[in-house]
Design a protein around this motif. Sequence first.
Motif, mmCIF file in Angstrom:
data_model
loop_
_atom_site.group_PDB
_atom_site.id
_atom_site.type_symbol
_atom_site.label_atom_id
_atom_site.label_comp_id
_atom_site.label_asym_id
_atom_site.label_seq_id
_atom_site.Cartn_x
_atom_site.Cartn_y
_atom_site.Cartn_z
ATOM 1 N N ARG A 68 9.657 -0.459 -7.466
ATOM 2 C CA ARG A 68 9.289 0.916 -7.110
ATOM 3 C C ARG A 68 9.906 1.400 -5.802
ATOM 4 N NH1 ARG A 68 5.231 3.465 -10.579
ATOM 5 N NH2 ARG A 68 5.228 4.865 -8.820
ATOM 6 N N ASP A 70 12.878 2.239 -5.685
ATOM 7 C CA ASP A 70 13.874 3.212 -6.126
ATOM 8 C C ASP A 70 13.444 4.653 -5.888
ATOM 9 O OD1 ASP A 70 11.907 3.092 -8.070
ATOM 10 O OD2 ASP A 70 13.298 3.109 -9.762
ATOM 11 N N SER A 73 14.520 7.555 -0.749
ATOM 12 C CA SER A 73 15.889 8.019 -0.515
ATOM 13 C C SER A 73 16.556 7.202 0.589
ATOM 14 C CB SER A 73 15.909 9.500 -0.131
ATOM 15 O OG SER A 73 15.269 9.699 1.128
ATOM 16 N N LEU A 121 19.610 4.898 0.629
ATOM 17 C CA LEU A 121 19.629 4.005 -0.520
ATOM 18 C C LEU A 121 20.373 4.708 -1.649
ATOM 19 C CD1 LEU A 121 18.695 1.340 -1.828
ATOM 20 C CD2 LEU A 121 16.562 2.510 -2.437
ATOM 21 N N ALA A 123 21.779 3.030 -4.440
ATOM 22 C CA ALA A 123 21.486 2.403 -5.733
ATOM 23 C C ALA A 123 20.611 1.180 -5.502
ATOM 24 C CB ALA A 123 22.775 2.014 -6.441
ATOM 25 N N LEU A 124 19.818 0.850 -6.525
ATOM 26 C CA LEU A 124 18.952 -0.316 -6.467
ATOM 27 C C LEU A 124 18.976 -1.017 -7.814
ATOM 28 C CD1 LEU A 124 16.727 -2.061 -5.089
ATOM 29 C CD2 LEU A 124 15.073 -0.412 -5.981
ATOM 30 N N ASP A 125 19.268 -2.308 -7.805
ATOM 31 C CA ASP A 125 19.209 -3.149 -8.999
ATOM 32 C C ASP A 125 18.204 -4.256 -8.693
ATOM 33 O OD1 ASP A 125 19.565 -5.078 -10.991
ATOM 34 O OD2 ASP A 125 21.724 -4.689 -11.160
ATOM 35 N N VAL A 126 16.959 -4.051 -9.138
ATOM 36 C CA VAL A 126 15.883 -4.992 -8.830
ATOM 37 C C VAL A 126 16.179 -6.358 -9.416
ATOM 38 C CG1 VAL A 126 13.428 -5.498 -9.145
ATOM 39 C CG2 VAL A 126 14.154 -3.173 -8.580
ATOM 40 N N LEU A 131 20.717 -3.849 -3.188
ATOM 41 C CA LEU A 131 20.539 -2.498 -2.678
ATOM 42 C C LEU A 131 21.901 -2.032 -2.196
ATOM 43 C CD1 LEU A 131 17.904 -4.306 -1.700
ATOM 44 C CD2 LEU A 131 17.276 -2.148 -0.661
#
Length: 169
Positions: A68, A70, A73, A121, A123-126, A131
Motif C-alpha cells: 500500500r 504505492d 507520491s 516515488l 514506480a513500486l514493485d512490491v 522502488l
Amino acid sequence: MFEKRDGEIALADDPAAMPADGHVVFIGRIRSPWTSRADCPKNMAAARERGLMATVEIDEAFRPGLERLDGASHVIILSWFHHAPRNLIVQKPRHASEPKGVFALRSPARPNPVGLHVAKLLALDVAAGLLTLDAIDVLDGTPVIDIKPYFASIDAFPDATIARRESGE
C-alpha cells in the motif's frame, strides 16, 4: 577519504567503536549512478538537476512492509552513510567561511551517519522489492534503514527558515 580541515574538531572517542545502544538492521540498498564521493551530488536538489533516477532494493524479508505504499507520491528514505567518518563533531564545509557543529549541518559525517532523503516515488514493485525514485544523493550500495511515506500535510513547513550567516550555505 575525508581530510581534516582547519577548524574541525574530532571526538575523543569514535562513535563507531562505542558500545551500541540499539540494534539497527539494514532493510535494503540504494542503487544509484554515483560510485565515487567526487561524483555524488551534495543534496537532493543537485541530484534532481542531473536528471538520473535511482532505485531502492528491499531485502525479501522486508518486502511485505511495502504493501500500500504505492498510494504515496513521495517517500522518505533513511539511509546509513557507511563510508562517512563518525568522529567529527565540528566540521568546516568547503563552501563555509567558519566551522560549524555537526548538528547545524546536513553532512554525512556525524556520530550516527543517518541520511534523510525525500524522493518522488515513480514506480513500486512490491514482489521484487523495488522502488524507483526520481533522484538520490548517495553512493551506489548505500544501506537503507527505513522508508516512510511523505505527507505534505504534516511533513512540510512552508514557513520554516534558517538564518543565513554567509552566502553559499
